[in-house]
Design a protein around this motif. Structure first.
Motif, PDB file in Angstrom:
ATOM      1  N   ASN A 141      -6.466   1.993   3.529  1.00 20.56           N
ATOM      2  CA  ASN A 141      -6.927   2.107   2.223  1.00 20.56           C
ATOM      3  C   ASN A 141      -6.001   1.626   1.355  1.00 20.56           C
ATOM      4  OD1 ASN A 141      -5.430   4.305   1.936  1.00 20.56           O
ATOM      5  ND2 ASN A 141      -7.119   5.873   2.059  1.00 20.56           N
TER       6      ASN A 141
ATOM      7  N   SER B  81      -3.017   2.883   0.664  1.00 23.36           N
ATOM      8  CA  SER B  81      -2.217   4.134  -0.598  1.00 23.36           C
ATOM      9  C   SER B  81      -0.987   4.348   0.163  1.00 23.36           C
ATOM     10  CB  SER B  81      -3.197   5.239  -0.372  1.00 23.36           C
ATOM     11  OG  SER B  81      -2.449   6.467  -0.871  1.00 23.36           O
TER      12      SER B  81
ATOM     13  N   THR C 172     -14.820   4.538   2.889  1.00 25.47           N
ATOM     14  CA  THR C 172     -14.383   4.255   1.867  1.00 25.47           C
ATOM     15  C   THR C 172     -14.250   5.129   0.426  1.00 25.47           C
ATOM     16  OG1 THR C 172     -16.530   3.499   1.000  1.00 25.47           O
ATOM     17  CG2 THR C 172     -15.219   1.740   2.137  1.00 25.47           C
TER      18      THR C 172
ATOM     19  N   ASP D 123     -11.012   5.866  -0.927  1.00 22.29           N
ATOM     20  CA  ASP D 123     -10.176   4.796  -1.307  1.00 22.29           C
ATOM     21  C   ASP D 123      -9.394   5.453  -2.752  1.00 22.29           C
ATOM     22  OD1 ASP D 123     -10.759   3.423   0.955  1.00 22.29           O
ATOM     23  OD2 ASP D 123     -12.046   2.177  -0.344  1.00 22.29           O
TER      24      ASP D 123
ATOM     25  N   LEU E 150      -7.979   0.577  -5.690  1.00 21.14           N
ATOM     26  CA  LEU E 150      -8.660  -0.188  -4.780  1.00 21.14           C
ATOM     27  C   LEU E 150     -10.116  -0.322  -5.001  1.00 21.14           C
ATOM     28  CD1 LEU E 150      -8.316  -1.851  -2.256  1.00 21.14           C
ATOM     29  CD2 LEU E 150      -8.708   0.226  -0.754  1.00 21.14           C
TER      30      LEU E 150
ATOM     31  N   ARG F 121     -12.110  -3.851  -5.814  1.00 22.11           N
ATOM     32  CA  ARG F 121     -13.157  -4.116  -5.004  1.00 22.11           C
ATOM     33  C   ARG F 121     -14.374  -4.443  -5.856  1.00 22.11           C
ATOM     34  NH1 ARG F 121     -12.831  -0.319  -1.655  1.00 22.11           N
ATOM     35  NH2 ARG F 121     -14.420   1.090  -2.417  1.00 22.11           N
TER      36      ARG F 121
END
Length: 271
Positions: A198, A200, A248, A251, A255, A259
């Motif tokens: 993700n 991070s 997800t 996330d 992000l 997306r």
């Protein structure tokens, strides 16, 4: 009523002396985008009634202050950590009263024990067994629960299903697999890898630190120690890695926004 026969063209009726009355203007509202307000100072920008209004913030979705959000995250993590400890210790007390409960572990290739993949992580053989899983399990439950309840349950579901099914297939006929260690391995594996999927930085650093301090657990996924379910450790860890790759809900906002922007751009091109 005042006499408006001598009123200059283009002027309002009456001479009341009040602000706004008697001011020259074109036809009322003929050009609302340039019309100056009758009272007070002019606006910094002309009002345009034909412009798209700014959407109001939906009720219940107001931005949460950072301090409040962190407090909510800490409370969420503490609830899951405390809940994990409470459940396994209550079940352990019941095991001491009813020893036959340990039979609800995973019996590999026994079709009737398939539902036991959900009960086996709650059972422990003895006091040393449950203590070894309590501290590390509570820490990992806190760190995952810090990201939210949806993240916690998704990671736990992947770990329990993949770890349990892998143990059921490869655990060895005639054995009984119990303990939360497979779940602990899955949580740890997820915490180590999730930041790489993700994107991070904070989660990558957390994973590296955890991987360093708990590197000794790597030996638990290898066969060799009698009485230790290395299959549960191995497949539980695989379940944690899969969770890090697939879900997800953990996330970061940046992000998610990126997306969504890509999805909107793609829809615009197709439309």
């Amino acid at each position: 009523m005042t006499n408006n026969q001598n009123t200059p063209p283009g002027w309002g009726y009456g001479q009341t002396g009040q602000p706004g009355y008697g001011k020259p203007f074109q036809r009322p509202f003929s050009h609302p985008e340039t019309q100056q307000p009758a009272f007070g100072q002019p606006y910094a920008q002309p009002h345009n009634p034909y412009a798209n209004p700014q959407p109001a913030q939906p009720y219940g979705q107001q931005p949460v202050p950072r301090r409040t959000k962190r407090k909510q995250q800490r409370n969420s993590g503490l609830r899951f950590a405390g809940g994990f400890l409470a459940v396994i210790w209550v079940v352990f007390v019941l095991e001491m009263i009813f020893p036959w409960l340990q039979g609800f572990g995973i019996h590999p290739l026994d079709i009737y024990s398939l539902p036991m993949i959900f009960t086996s992580p709650l059972l422990h053989a003895n006091l040393e067994h449950i203590i070894s899983n309590s501290l590390t399990g509570a820490l990992f439950a806190y760190l995952i629960g810090y990201s939210g309840k949806r993240v916690f349950w998704e990671v736990t579901a992947f770990t329990v299903l993949i770890g349990g099914l892998g143990t059921w297939v490869f655990g060895g006929i005639g054995t009984n697999h119990i303990g939360a260690s497979g779940l602990v391995y899955g949580w740890l594996a997820y915490l180590i890898v999730r930041g790489f999927f993700n994107r991070s930085v904070g989660q990558i650093i957390t994973g590296i630190v955890l991987g360093f301090f708990y590197s000794g657990l790597i030996w638990g996924v290898l066969p060799g120690t009698e009485g230790v379910s290395w299959q549960a450790h191995l497949f539980g860890a695989i379940g944690g890695v899969v969770a890090g790759m697939v879900i997800t809900s953990d996330d970061p906002p940046q992000l998610v926004a990126k997306r969504e922007a890509k999805a909107l751009e793609k829809a615009r091109r197709q439309g």
